[in-house]
Design a protein around this motif. Structure first.
Motif: not given
Length: 130
Positions: A2-4, A22-25, A75-77, A94-95
């Motif tokens: 992905s782009l992220f 974050v991109g995956s989420l 865990g996977a992430l 935090d982000y």
């Protein structure tokens, strides 16, 4: 990839892992609105409202992130991005408030390509701080 994920690779280190996660989420939940809906349905609507709104952002804890995403998804992430699950949950805590705040500068979710453009600009600024 992905782009992220690609952007995360350019950033390096823990920041890269968090931005990639974050991109995956976002991808897994159908974008920013889908991810925020997950927070809303998880009982965190007050937090989400503060992040999207124009006032100050309420904090989210690493424990709340763990509870919301669950151990399996977290865990996977973490494994995908080379981070410890606790490290990732703290990084997301935090982000995310700042990221959502910057992606919704007018207190509303942006439409279409504006979100991608704003997201890339925001990520570059967020991770290039001195």
């Amino acid at each position: 990839m992905s782009l992220f994920d690609q952007l995360g690779g350019l950033l390096g280190g823990e920041s890269a892992g968090v931005s990639g996660a974050v991109g995956s989420l976002l991808e897994q939940h159908g974008g920013l609105s889908g991810l925020l809906e997950k927070f809303n349905s998880g009982g965190m609507s007050e937090l989400v409202s503060s992040w999207v709104g124009t006032g100050s952002n309420l904090p989210v804890s690493a424990e709340q992130i763990q509870q919301l995403l669950g151990g399996e998804q977290l865990g996977a992430l973490a494994e995908k991005f080379g981070l410890d699950p606790q490290q990732l949950s703290q990084g997301l805590a935090d982000y995310l408030p700042q990221a959502v705040d910057k992606l919704t500068p007018d207190g509303q979710l942006p439409q279409g390509n504006a979100l991608l453009s704003q997201g890339l600009d925001m990520l570059q600024g967020f991770f290039n701080k001195s």
